[in-house]
Design a protein around this motif. Structure first.
Motif, PDB file in Angstrom:
ATOM      1  N   LYS A  40      -6.448  -8.270   8.441  1.00 38.41           N
ATOM      2  CA  LYS A  40      -4.751  -8.318   9.777  1.00 38.41           C
ATOM      3  C   LYS A  40      -5.914  -7.959  11.542  1.00 38.41           C
ATOM      4  CE  LYS A  40      -1.040  -8.751   9.550  1.00 38.41           C
ATOM      5  NZ  LYS A  40      -0.035  -8.769   9.788  1.00 38.41           N
ATOM      6  N   GLY A  41      -7.081  -7.174  10.999  1.00 37.26           N
ATOM      7  CA  GLY A  41      -7.552  -6.316  12.033  1.00 37.26           C
ATOM      8  C   GLY A  41      -6.979  -4.688  12.397  1.00 37.26           C
ATOM      9  N   ASN A  42      -5.851  -4.324  11.190  1.00 36.29           N
ATOM     10  CA  ASN A  42      -5.610  -2.990  11.395  1.00 36.29           C
ATOM     11  C   ASN A  42      -6.561  -2.429  10.521  1.00 36.29           C
ATOM     12  OD1 ASN A  42      -4.100  -0.738  10.692  1.00 36.29           O
ATOM     13  ND2 ASN A  42      -2.337  -1.539  10.842  1.00 36.29           N
ATOM     14  N   THR A  43      -7.774  -1.981  11.477  1.00 36.88           N
ATOM     15  CA  THR A  43      -8.901  -0.488  11.182  1.00 36.88           C
ATOM     16  C   THR A  43      -7.924   0.712  10.422  1.00 36.88           C
ATOM     17  OG1 THR A  43     -10.317  -1.362  12.246  1.00 36.88           O
ATOM     18  CG2 THR A  43     -10.436   0.170  11.714  1.00 36.88           C
ATOM     19  N   PHE A  44      -7.507   1.537  11.149  1.00 40.85           N
ATOM     20  CA  PHE A  44      -6.519   2.710  10.586  1.00 40.85           C
ATOM     21  C   PHE A  44      -5.962   2.157   8.906  1.00 40.85           C
ATOM     22  CE2 PHE A  44      -3.507   5.704  10.143  1.00 40.85           C
ATOM     23  CZ  PHE A  44      -3.068   6.409  10.235  1.00 40.85           C
ATOM     24  N   ALA A  45      -5.375   1.414   8.899  1.00 41.64           N
ATOM     25  CA  ALA A  45      -4.678   0.847   7.949  1.00 41.64           C
ATOM     26  C   ALA A  45      -5.298   0.637   6.515  1.00 41.64           C
ATOM     27  CB  ALA A  45      -3.318  -0.655   7.703  1.00 41.64           C
ATOM     28  N   GLY A  56       1.089  -1.316  -0.116  1.00 39.82           N
ATOM     29  CA  GLY A  56      -0.225  -0.353  -0.065  1.00 39.82           C
ATOM     30  C   GLY A  56       0.912   1.340   0.619  1.00 39.82           C
ATOM     31  N   LEU A  57       1.792   1.118   0.839  1.00 36.40           N
ATOM     32  CA  LEU A  57       2.681   2.745   0.279  1.00 36.40           C
ATOM     33  C   LEU A  57       3.261   2.296  -0.234  1.00 36.40           C
ATOM     34  CD1 LEU A  57       4.639   1.822   3.930  1.00 36.40           C
ATOM     35  CD2 LEU A  57       3.213   3.758   3.603  1.00 36.40           C
ATOM     36  N   MET A  58       3.710   1.741  -0.369  1.00 40.10           N
ATOM     37  CA  MET A  58       4.365   2.165  -2.847  1.00 40.10           C
ATOM     38  C   MET A  58       3.580   2.429  -3.801  1.00 40.10           C
ATOM     39  SD  MET A  58       7.885   0.967  -2.376  1.00 40.10           S
ATOM     40  CE  MET A  58       8.049   1.498  -3.852  1.00 40.10           C
ATOM     41  N   GLY A  59       2.469   1.764  -3.533  1.00 40.37           N
ATOM     42  CA  GLY A  59       1.630   2.579  -4.274  1.00 40.37           C
ATOM     43  C   GLY A  59       0.979   3.602  -4.030  1.00 40.37           C
ATOM     44  N   PHE A  60       0.857   4.048  -2.981  1.00 40.77           N
ATOM     45  CA  PHE A  60       1.143   5.640  -2.943  1.00 40.77           C
ATOM     46  C   PHE A  60       1.737   6.237  -2.837  1.00 40.77           C
ATOM     47  CE2 PHE A  60       2.247   8.569  -0.032  1.00 40.77           C
ATOM     48  CZ  PHE A  60       0.688   9.672   0.147  1.00 40.77           C
ATOM     49  N   ALA A  61       3.455   5.987  -2.926  1.00 43.92           N
ATOM     50  CA  ALA A  61       4.409   6.998  -2.224  1.00 43.92           C
ATOM     51  C   ALA A  61       4.497   6.899  -4.171  1.00 43.92           C
ATOM     52  CB  ALA A  61       5.256   5.984  -2.281  1.00 43.92           C
ATOM     53  N   MET A  62       5.153   5.956  -5.170  1.00 38.56           N
ATOM     54  CA  MET A  62       5.452   5.337  -6.066  1.00 38.56           C
ATOM     55  C   MET A  62       4.135   6.825  -7.421  1.00 38.56           C
ATOM     56  SD  MET A  62       6.972   2.220  -7.079  1.00 38.56           S
ATOM     57  CE  MET A  62       6.605   2.114  -8.464  1.00 38.56           C
TER      58      MET A  62
END
Length: 185
Positions: free
Chosen positions: A59-64, A12-18
């Motif tokens: 995974k239970g990570n609501t924020f991400a 997700g971070l790479m999709g956002f980053a690039m």
């Protein structure tokens, strides 16, 4: 049989980053808006972040999960804002700059609340959301005022924001691969 789900955050971070880096290189004025940015917005900024968000929810990570799916749909909607007027449909006219500024300001407000959610988390994650908040508001202001200098400044902030997300993605990925923290975050 137990199923172990990997960390979807680097994807997700790479999709956002690039995607963010490419768009903001355009915002600075180095390249025109082109199929490169539109394709990245659909495929990597959009779809890859949505997949990462869904896996984060699993995974239970609501924020991400909320962040990745929201920004994935942001990229898809932004590309649609650019492309739909070209379909010559009466209801899909070009968006006036003031209204596009409002669209980006709403994303800025959303991002500011997510930034608050990063307090107590890594400094790099805090910087990603802080700089993204600033980016959305600078882009809004540049659209509302027609000020090209503010637009270029926003582009620089966007490249910094995307680069910090790129760093965070690699830090998390390398930590998982090597079993220890390689890059501080």
């Amino acid at each position: 049989m137990e199923s172990k789900l990997g960390n979807p955050a680097p994807l997700g971070l790479m999709g956002f980053a690039m995607t963010t880096i490419l768009l903001n290189i355009h915002n600075i004025g180095f390249f025109p808006l082109s199929a490169v940015i539109l394709s990245m917005g659909i495929c990597y900024g959009g779809l890859a972040q949505i997949i990462a968000g869904i896996l984060s929810f699993k995974k239970g990570n609501t924020f991400a999960g909320t962040a990745f799916t929201s920004y994935g749909f942001f990229w898809l909607s932004l590309v649609a804002v650019w492309l739909l007027p070209g379909l010559n449909m009466e209801v899909a006219q070009a968006t006036p700059p003031d209204f596009l500024g409002l669209y980006l300001a709403l994303w800025g407000i959303f991002t500011a609340f997510l930034w608050v959610g990063t307090f107590g988390k890594s400094k790099v994650q805090q910087f990603v959301f802080f700089s993204l908040t600033i980016l959305f508001f600078l882009l809004s202001i540049s659209l509302w005022t027609g000020n090209g200098t503010i637009h270029k400044i926003a582009g620089v902030v966007g490249v910094l924001c995307g680069s910090s997300a790129f760093y965070l993605a690699m830090a998390e990925l390398l930590e998982e691969v090597k079993g220890k923290r390689i890059l501080p975050y």
